[in-house]
Structure formats: structure tokens, C-alpha cells
Design a protein around this motif. Sequence first.
Motif, PDB file in Angstrom:
ATOM      1  N   GLU A 214       0.829  -1.213   0.000  1.00  0.00           N
ATOM      2  CA  GLU A 214       0.000   0.000   0.000  1.00  0.00           C
ATOM      3  C   GLU A 214       0.858   1.255   0.000  1.00  0.00           C
ATOM      4  OE1 GLU A 214      -4.042  -1.476   2.328  1.00  0.00           O
ATOM      5  OE2 GLU A 214      -2.201  -1.133   3.495  1.00  0.00           O
ATOM      6  N   VAL A 215       1.946   1.240   0.779  1.00  0.00           N
ATOM      7  CA  VAL A 215       2.878   2.369   0.782  1.00  0.00           C
ATOM      8  C   VAL A 215       3.474   2.539  -0.615  1.00  0.00           C
ATOM      9  CG1 VAL A 215       5.097   3.209   1.652  1.00  0.00           C
ATOM     10  CG2 VAL A 215       3.433   2.199   3.233  1.00  0.00           C
ATOM     11  N   SER A 216       3.835   1.423  -1.223  1.00  0.00           N
ATOM     12  CA  SER A 216       4.381   1.447  -2.583  1.00  0.00           C
ATOM     13  C   SER A 216       3.414   2.111  -3.550  1.00  0.00           C
ATOM     14  CB  SER A 216       4.673   0.010  -3.030  1.00  0.00           C
ATOM     15  OG  SER A 216       4.993  -0.035  -4.400  1.00  0.00           O
ATOM     16  N   GLU A 217       2.157   1.712  -3.497  1.00  0.00           N
ATOM     17  CA  GLU A 217       1.155   2.249  -4.420  1.00  0.00           C
ATOM     18  C   GLU A 217       0.930   3.738  -4.201  1.00  0.00           C
ATOM     19  OE1 GLU A 217      -3.498   1.399  -5.761  1.00  0.00           O
ATOM     20  OE2 GLU A 217      -2.471   0.045  -4.371  1.00  0.00           O
ATOM     21  N   GLN A 218       0.819   4.163  -2.936  1.00  0.00           N
ATOM     22  CA  GLN A 218       0.575   5.577  -2.660  1.00  0.00           C
ATOM     23  C   GLN A 218       1.793   6.445  -2.973  1.00  0.00           C
ATOM     24  OE1 GLN A 218      -1.409   6.782   0.908  1.00  0.00           O
ATOM     25  NE2 GLN A 218      -2.696   4.945   1.006  1.00  0.00           N
ATOM     26  N   SER A 219       2.966   5.816  -3.055  1.00  0.00           N
ATOM     27  CA  SER A 219       4.186   6.562  -3.383  1.00  0.00           C
ATOM     28  C   SER A 219       4.458   6.584  -4.882  1.00  0.00           C
ATOM     29  CB  SER A 219       5.391   5.937  -2.657  1.00  0.00           C
ATOM     30  OG  SER A 219       5.181   5.930  -1.260  1.00  0.00           O
ATOM     31  N   GLY A 220       3.565   5.930  -5.653  1.00  0.00           N
ATOM     32  CA  GLY A 220       3.696   5.996  -7.099  1.00  0.00           C
ATOM     33  C   GLY A 220       4.341   4.790  -7.748  1.00  0.00           C
ATOM     34  N   TYR A 221       4.519   3.699  -6.982  1.00  0.00           N
ATOM     35  CA  TYR A 221       5.116   2.487  -7.533  1.00  0.00           C
ATOM     36  C   TYR A 221       4.050   1.389  -7.604  1.00  0.00           C
ATOM     37  CZ  TYR A 221       9.615   4.730  -6.756  1.00  0.00           C
ATOM     38  OH  TYR A 221      10.671   5.601  -6.785  1.00  0.00           O
ATOM     39  N   GLY A 222       3.673   1.017  -8.811  1.00  0.00           N
ATOM     40  CA  GLY A 222       2.659  -0.016  -8.963  1.00  0.00           C
ATOM     41  C   GLY A 222       3.146  -1.386  -8.560  1.00  0.00           C
ATOM     42  N   ASP A 223       4.452  -1.636  -8.673  1.00  0.00           N
ATOM     43  CA  ASP A 223       5.047  -2.925  -8.315  1.00  0.00           C
ATOM     44  C   ASP A 223       5.856  -2.737  -7.032  1.00  0.00           C
ATOM     45  OD1 ASP A 223       6.574  -5.244  -8.072  1.00  0.00           O
ATOM     46  OD2 ASP A 223       6.790  -5.490 -10.233  1.00  0.00           O
ATOM     47  N   TYR A 224       5.428  -3.381  -5.948  1.00  0.00           N
ATOM     48  CA  TYR A 224       6.101  -3.172  -4.666  1.00  0.00           C
ATOM     49  C   TYR A 224       7.538  -3.707  -4.684  1.00  0.00           C
ATOM     50  CZ  TYR A 224       5.721  -8.070  -3.163  1.00  0.00           C
ATOM     51  OH  TYR A 224       5.854  -9.414  -3.053  1.00  0.00           O
ATOM     52  N   ARG A 225       7.816  -4.668  -5.597  1.00  0.00           N
ATOM     53  CA  ARG A 225       9.185  -5.186  -5.689  1.00  0.00           C
ATOM     54  C   ARG A 225      10.130  -4.126  -6.265  1.00  0.00           C
ATOM     55  NH1 ARG A 225       7.128 -10.465  -8.780  1.00  0.00           N
ATOM     56  NH2 ARG A 225       5.946  -8.736  -9.706  1.00  0.00           N
ATOM     57  N   VAL A 226       9.643  -3.385  -7.233  1.00  0.00           N
ATOM     58  CA  VAL A 226      10.431  -2.271  -7.772  1.00  0.00           C
ATOM     59  C   VAL A 226      10.614  -1.208  -6.689  1.00  0.00           C
ATOM     60  CG1 VAL A 226      10.468  -0.386  -9.464  1.00  0.00           C
ATOM     61  CG2 VAL A 226       9.675  -2.669 -10.131  1.00  0.00           C
ATOM     62  N   PHE A 227       9.532  -0.928  -5.950  1.00  0.00           N
ATOM     63  CA  PHE A 227       9.591   0.050  -4.858  1.00  0.00           C
ATOM     64  C   PHE A 227      10.645  -0.349  -3.837  1.00  0.00           C
ATOM     65  CE2 PHE A 227       7.956   0.741  -0.457  1.00  0.00           C
ATOM     66  CZ  PHE A 227       8.247   2.089  -0.365  1.00  0.00           C
ATOM     67  N   THR A 228      10.636  -1.619  -3.419  1.00  0.00           N
ATOM     68  CA  THR A 228      11.593  -2.097  -2.415  1.00  0.00           C
ATOM     69  C   THR A 228      13.030  -1.948  -2.914  1.00  0.00           C
ATOM     70  OG1 THR A 228       9.990  -3.674  -1.515  1.00  0.00           O
ATOM     71  CG2 THR A 228      12.315  -4.094  -1.047  1.00  0.00           C
ATOM     72  N   LYS A 229      13.237  -2.269  -4.195  1.00  0.00           N
ATOM     73  CA  LYS A 229      14.577  -2.158  -4.778  1.00  0.00           C
ATOM     74  C   LYS A 229      15.057  -0.708  -4.797  1.00  0.00           C
ATOM     75  CE  LYS A 229      17.172  -3.349  -8.964  1.00  0.00           C
ATOM     76  NZ  LYS A 229      17.084  -3.950 -10.330  1.00  0.00           N
ATOM     77  N   VAL A 230      14.181   0.209  -5.204  1.00  0.00           N
ATOM     78  CA  VAL A 230      14.553   1.634  -5.256  1.00  0.00           C
ATOM     79  C   VAL A 230      14.777   2.174  -3.841  1.00  0.00           C
ATOM     80  CG1 VAL A 230      13.774   3.943  -5.899  1.00  0.00           C
ATOM     81  CG2 VAL A 230      13.322   2.014  -7.421  1.00  0.00           C
ATOM     82  N   PHE A 231      13.906   1.784  -2.906  1.00  0.00           N
ATOM     83  CA  PHE A 231      14.023   2.250  -1.527  1.00  0.00           C
ATOM     84  C   PHE A 231      15.361   1.811  -0.930  1.00  0.00           C
ATOM     85  CE2 PHE A 231      13.403   2.449   3.003  1.00  0.00           C
ATOM     86  CZ  PHE A 231      12.516   3.494   3.197  1.00  0.00           C
ATOM     87  N   LYS A 232      15.713   0.549  -1.116  1.00  0.00           N
ATOM     88  CA  LYS A 232      16.967   0.043  -0.559  1.00  0.00           C
ATOM     89  C   LYS A 232      18.174   0.728  -1.183  1.00  0.00           C
ATOM     90  CE  LYS A 232      19.454  -4.169   0.664  1.00  0.00           C
ATOM     91  NZ  LYS A 232      19.469  -5.652   0.633  1.00  0.00           N
ATOM     92  N   LYS A 233      18.097   1.008  -2.485  1.00  0.00           N
ATOM     93  CA  LYS A 233      19.198   1.691  -3.152  1.00  0.00           C
ATOM     94  C   LYS A 233      19.397   3.093  -2.585  1.00  0.00           C
ATOM     95  CE  LYS A 233      20.816   3.275  -7.678  1.00  0.00           C
ATOM     96  NZ  LYS A 233      20.506   3.374  -9.137  1.00  0.00           N
TER      97      LYS A 233
END
Length: 252
Positions: A214-233
Motif C-alpha cells: 500500500e505504501v508502494s502504491e501511494q508513493s507511485g510504484y505499482g510494483d512493490y518489488r520495484v519500490f523495495t529495490k529503489v528504496f533500498k538503493k
Amino acid sequence: MKKLRVLLVDDEIMIREGFKKLFDWEAHDCEVVGEAADGMEALARIDSLMPDIAIMDINIPIMNGLKVIQLSRMKHPDTAFVIVSGYDDFSYCREALRLQITDYILKPVNYEEFGTCIDNLKIALFQRQSARSRERKEERQEERTISGITRYMQEHLAEEISLSVLAEEFHLNGQYISQLFKNEIGVNFLAYLTNIRMEKAKKLLLTTSLSIAEVSEQSGYGDYRVFTKVFKKNEGITPSQYRRDFLEGETC
């Protein structure tokens, strides 16, 4: 964009020299305008030089860095402070957050990460200046400036945002918008978009019980796996670890 003026505060001359020689200030549109080796000297330099950024160690003679920041905030609210310290202690981090420190970096300094910190700081300074500009000006023509574009991005963060979307919305050329970001803010469009999405995600992680998806979606990332990768980077840890570390710190 004008060069940002930087003050280096550390009692170790080798640390100050390292910052001057090992980091490419020119590439980040900054210049080192002064140095200080203790708290009283730092206060005097901030008063006389009025830097945009002060790189501050905590453990300095006469007056520690956190006290210097507290006193400087009264007269120079626009100066941004970045703490560079050997102390990995939650109590220091908590006090730094209370004083609205821009970032807290541990020694030895990773200069690539420090460069990201400086770019994020430039974005934060721009956003502050932009907010003040909006308070002073209400003219509708602002909608076609970089301020109008960045406000639109903030208001539509959960939606698709791209140069082509912005070009259609503002009836401007996408390449022109891209150049606006570089000229007015000092970073490219993608860096700015990633920054504001990460800031939104961190706020949601710390202030809501939303799932990572849900955090991923509200932050503009439709795929939470992409969100997690960008966040960790960007943050060095996963979204789950970021939330867990904060909650553990709150219970200490």
C-alpha cells in the motif's frame, strides 16, 4: 542555479582537508567558503559567512555541534546542517531530528553517498524557497514555472508521472521541462521524482500502519518489488527494516 556556500566544521584538520580534496564540490554546484575547528569559531563563521550548508561534527571543542546548531537556528533559520559524526547513537540521531538536521552521516565518509545527500539537500532547499515564493505570489502564471510543475507532482504522486505527462499537462516541451529541473533545482527530473516519492514513502512507513504494498502504491510504484529495490538503493535498507528500526528506537 547559484553555487551553494559550504562551511566545514570539524576539529580534525585531516577531515576538513579530506572533504575539500576528495569530494567534487564543483560537480554539485557548491563551494567551500570557510572552516571552523571548534564550536565558538563555528558560530562566528556562520554569522559572518552565512553559508547555505554547514557540515558539522558533533564532538568538537568548547561547544558541541548540536549546541552550535541550536543557537544558529535562532539567527540563521535558512542554513541547512548536515552532521558527519563517528557516533552511531540513537539519542544523537533523535536530537538531530528534533533540530531538523538535513542528514546524519557516519564517519568514515562514503563520498558517493555524501554526493546523494548534497543533491537531496539542494532539492530540500529549493522546495523551501519555492514554498516561500508561493506565499508571496499568487499569480496564475506561476502554473507554467518549475514551481507549478513540482507542485503538480506532489499532488499527483500516486499517479503516473513522466516528462511526457508533464509536457501534456503544462503544454510545454518535455526536453524543456527536463532542462528546467537541471537549471532551477540542480538535479535531473528522475532524481527529483525519486526523492519526493521516497520522502512520501518514509512518512507513510513511520506514521501509518499501511502494508508495504500500500505504501508502494501511494508513493507511485505499482510494483512493490520495484519500490523495495529503489528504496533500498536510496536508503540502504528495505522499507520493512526502516519501519522496524524506527519502532525499536521509539521503545528505547
